[in-house]
Design an enzyme around this catalytic site. Structure first.
Site, PDB file in Angstrom:
ATOM      1  N   CYS A  25       0.755  -1.142  -0.107  1.00 28.69           N
ATOM      2  CA  CYS A  25       0.115  -0.131   0.101  1.00 28.69           C
ATOM      3  C   CYS A  25       0.903   1.168   0.014  1.00 28.69           C
ATOM      4  CB  CYS A  25      -0.790   0.007   1.139  1.00 28.69           C
ATOM      5  SG  CYS A  25      -2.196   1.164   1.105  1.00 28.69           S
ATOM      6  N   ASP A  26       0.348   2.339  -0.266  1.00 25.29           N
ATOM      7  CA  ASP A  26       0.985   3.623  -0.733  1.00 25.29           C
ATOM      8  C   ASP A  26       2.259   3.900   0.197  1.00 25.29           C
ATOM      9  OD1 ASP A  26      -1.183   3.753  -2.225  1.00 25.29           O
ATOM     10  OD2 ASP A  26      -2.128   5.561  -1.533  1.00 25.29           O
ATOM     11  N   LYS A  27       1.927   4.250   1.366  1.00 27.08           N
ATOM     12  CA  LYS A  27       3.247   4.620   2.303  1.00 27.08           C
ATOM     13  C   LYS A  27       4.080   3.330   2.567  1.00 27.08           C
ATOM     14  CE  LYS A  27       1.135   8.159   1.944  1.00 27.08           C
ATOM     15  NZ  LYS A  27       0.222   7.621   1.199  1.00 27.08           N
TER      16      LYS A  27
ATOM     17  N   CYS B 220      -4.664  -0.396  -5.091  1.00 27.23           N
ATOM     18  CA  CYS B 220      -5.466   0.037  -6.225  1.00 27.23           C
ATOM     19  C   CYS B 220      -4.867   0.046  -7.521  1.00 27.23           C
ATOM     20  CB  CYS B 220      -5.677   1.515  -5.762  1.00 27.23           C
ATOM     21  SG  CYS B 220      -6.629   1.662  -4.130  1.00 27.23           S
TER      22      CYS B 220
ATOM     23  N   SER C   7      -4.313  12.189  -3.076  1.00 28.18           N
ATOM     24  CA  SER C   7      -4.194  10.785  -3.710  1.00 28.18           C
ATOM     25  C   SER C   7      -3.829  10.584  -4.965  1.00 28.18           C
ATOM     26  CB  SER C   7      -5.783  10.005  -3.336  1.00 28.18           C
ATOM     27  OG  SER C   7      -5.523   8.743  -4.301  1.00 28.18           O
TER      28      SER C   7
END
Length: 578
Positions: free
Chosen positions: A130-132, A202, A480
């Protein structure tokens, strides 16, 4: 002792816990876990994952770690799996939980560092979804400067509705449509049930996939390893190969900072730009550079963005998702096009132990013209993300322009000021703004938030109301990777540090020009100085204890990656050589 002569154990950190009579107590713990004498005396490899049950991004990492461990064993090493935290932005979005997101990046780095140091592991394979967690894991690799290989957990598959691909971005924007009365309860409920049909991060070129592309471009991940969606069984092969690769790096003493150089960072910025990647790339690349002691701030990133063609057609600005990019040949084909135009440094080392040019030389795929365009026939001549600077943002700001026409990249309008995201979101829901406004959300920077929240709920609601191109939005917070429209983030200095964004009043005329790189307010220096003298100081928060208090006290400017420590330049202790 190990019979494997490829590795000189006397020069590896794990000797401190495995070698000599004084370490008999330590070895007794290892025997308790079923580790053999041979395995004790081999190199020890930390296999770190961000596995949890919070969201689909991370749910497959536990299984993938097992294939990495098999690869490490094939290469003559002893893998030791451990986990760290992650905060998933999609779940944290739109409420107080988002304050924890960016802070989690640095917590991931810190906890991986502490685990590696405490147990004297010799190398690191890090898996993130995930992103971070992606930049957090890469930052740990560079901070420790150990032989390292990064493995992305893979993207989610797109959902299907009425014969079309749908992703979570569509659900966020559907909330705006629902509020505007153009989508029914039943339609929203159907969409939310089909948008996310599998494990994985995502699917658009949002932050997770942007940083996954970075992992290949910067050299920490094996070529093409980031592309396969999470459910694909081929991910196991990439894990296996990554485990074997890290053993070769130990043998050759190739460390993370041998890979992550100034040239490698420039390569990574090229890939962010040409794929229309997340604005968060402009935050995380300087943070990774900081761990290596390299000066590479937001302006350095944006200089590269400015002269890089945008030629990969991915959502949110384009039409396709990560699965489509993988099937079109993935990041290697993208980089081969950049190289063809002379825009890559090909002498950079990679996780395979070879130079990038050598690795790309084996790539035979060509652009398909749909997902990956030819670089001499790009979607636009400049990158999908650009930097802005002016009297409203002396320390810079950033905006994603992928999918926007040149006319849409210029906007002038009156400020409509909100003191936090909640105020702005409520106003958007109630249509408390006018066409032509520049919506200002302040006090959401790294220190002021604290936590530099993303504003996807607000920007998606605007898009859902059909107003995404009729207003602009600026903030000292973040966006985002799924955000679209004229949305400018990372405005610095932030409001909490007394930046010009703190001094704005309703009606001040703001000009945004992504073509020329301008972000300005129609106020004289004298007026700004007068307002600064009258400024009451940063908005107080309720975060006066705990992790967010510590983060707010330590975190620096977004221009330099919102980092929380002095970085490699201040080092006097080298972990690998202790």
């Amino acid at each position: 002792m190990s019979t494997n002569q490829r590795f000189d154990k006397s020069k590896l950190p794990s000797r401190h816990v495995t070698e000599g009579p004084a370490r008999a107590p330590h070895r007794s713990y290892f025997y308790a876990m079923g580790i053999s004498e041979e395995e004790i005396h081999q190199p020890w490899v930390g296999v770190a994952t961000c596995w949890n049950e919070a969201a689909p991004c991370n749910i497959a990492l536990n299984r993938q770690a097992q294939s990495v461990k098999m690869g490490v064993k094939k290469g003559g090493g002893t893998p030791r799996e451990f986990t760290t935290i992650t905060v998933t932005d999609g779940i944290a979005m739109g409420h107080e939980g988002m304050r924890s997101s960016l802070a989690s990046r640095d917590a991931i780095t810190d906890t991986v560092e502490l685990t590696m140091r405490g147990h004297c592991y010799d190398a690191l394979v890090g898996l993130a979804g995930c992103d971070k967690s992606l930049p957090g894991m890469m930052m740990a690799m560079v901070r420790l400067n150990v032989p390292s290989v990064f493995v992305y957990g893979g993207s989610i598959l797109p959902g299907k509705l009425n014969g079309k691909d749908v992703v979570v971005q569509d659900v966020f924007e559907a909330v705006g449509k629902h509020a505007a009365g153009t989508m029914s309860d039943a339609e929203l409920q159907i969409l939310e049930r089909v948008a996310c049909p599998s494990a994985g991060a995502c699917g658009g070129q949002y932050t997770a996939n942007t940083m996954a592309c970075v992992s290949e471009a910067i050299g920490l991940a094996l070529l093409n390893s980031s592309g396969a969606p999470a459910p694909y069984e081929s991910r196991d092969q990439y894990g296996d190969f990554s485990g074997q690769a890290v053993m070769k790096l130990i043998e050759k003493n190739i460390r993370a900072r041998d890979v992550v150089t100034r040239k490698a960072l420039e390569n990574a910025a090229r890939v962010v730009a040409c794929t229309g990647g997340s604005t968060n790339g402009g935050l995380h690349l300087p943070a990774i550079a900081h761990e290596a002691g390299i000066d590479f701030d937001l302006f350095d990133v944006c200089d590269i963005f400015r002269d890089t063609p945008y030629f990969v057609n991915l959502r949110p600005g384009g039409d396709y998702v990560a699965k489509d990019l993988f099937e079109a040949g993935g990041v290697p084909v993208v980089m081969k096009e950049l190289a063809r135009a002379g825009l890559l440094h090909l002498d950079c080392l990679t996780a395979s132990g070879e130079e990038l040019g050598e690795a790309l030389g084996r790539i035979t795929h060509e652009p398909d013209g749909k997902v990956i365009h030819f670089i001499d026939a790009p979607i636009s001549k400049t990158g999908g993300v650009v930097g802005l600077r002016g009297n409203l943002a002396p320390d810079g700001a950033i905006v994603k322009v992928a999918g926007m026409s040149e006319e849409e990249q210029v906007f002038t309008g009156p400020a409509n000021v909100f003191e936090c995201e909640e105020e702005a979101f409520e106003a958007v829901q109630k249509r408390g703004y006018k066409e032509g406004d520049v919506i200002v959300i302040r006090n959401e920077g790294p220190a002021g938030g604290p936590g530099m929240r993303e504003m996807l709920s607000t920007t998606a609601a605007l898009s859902g109301q059909g107003m995404g191109k009729k207003v602009a939005l600026i903030t000292d917070g973040r966006f985002s990777g799924a955000t679209r429209g004229f949305c400018v983030g990372h405005v610095g200095p932030e409001a909490a540090h007394g930046g010009p964004i703190a001094l704005l009043k309703n009606g001040d005329m703001i000009t945004l020009n992504a073509v020329t790189g301008e972000i300005s307010v129609d106020l004289t220096e004298e007026e700004l100085a007068k307002r600064k003298a009258e400024w009451a100081g940063p908005k107080t928060t309720d975060y006066n204890s705990g992790a967010l208090w510590k983060y707010a006290k330590l975190v620096g400017s977004a221009r330099y990656g919102a980092v929380t420590h002095p970085g490699a330049k201040a080092e006097t202790h080298v972990y690998m050589d202790q």
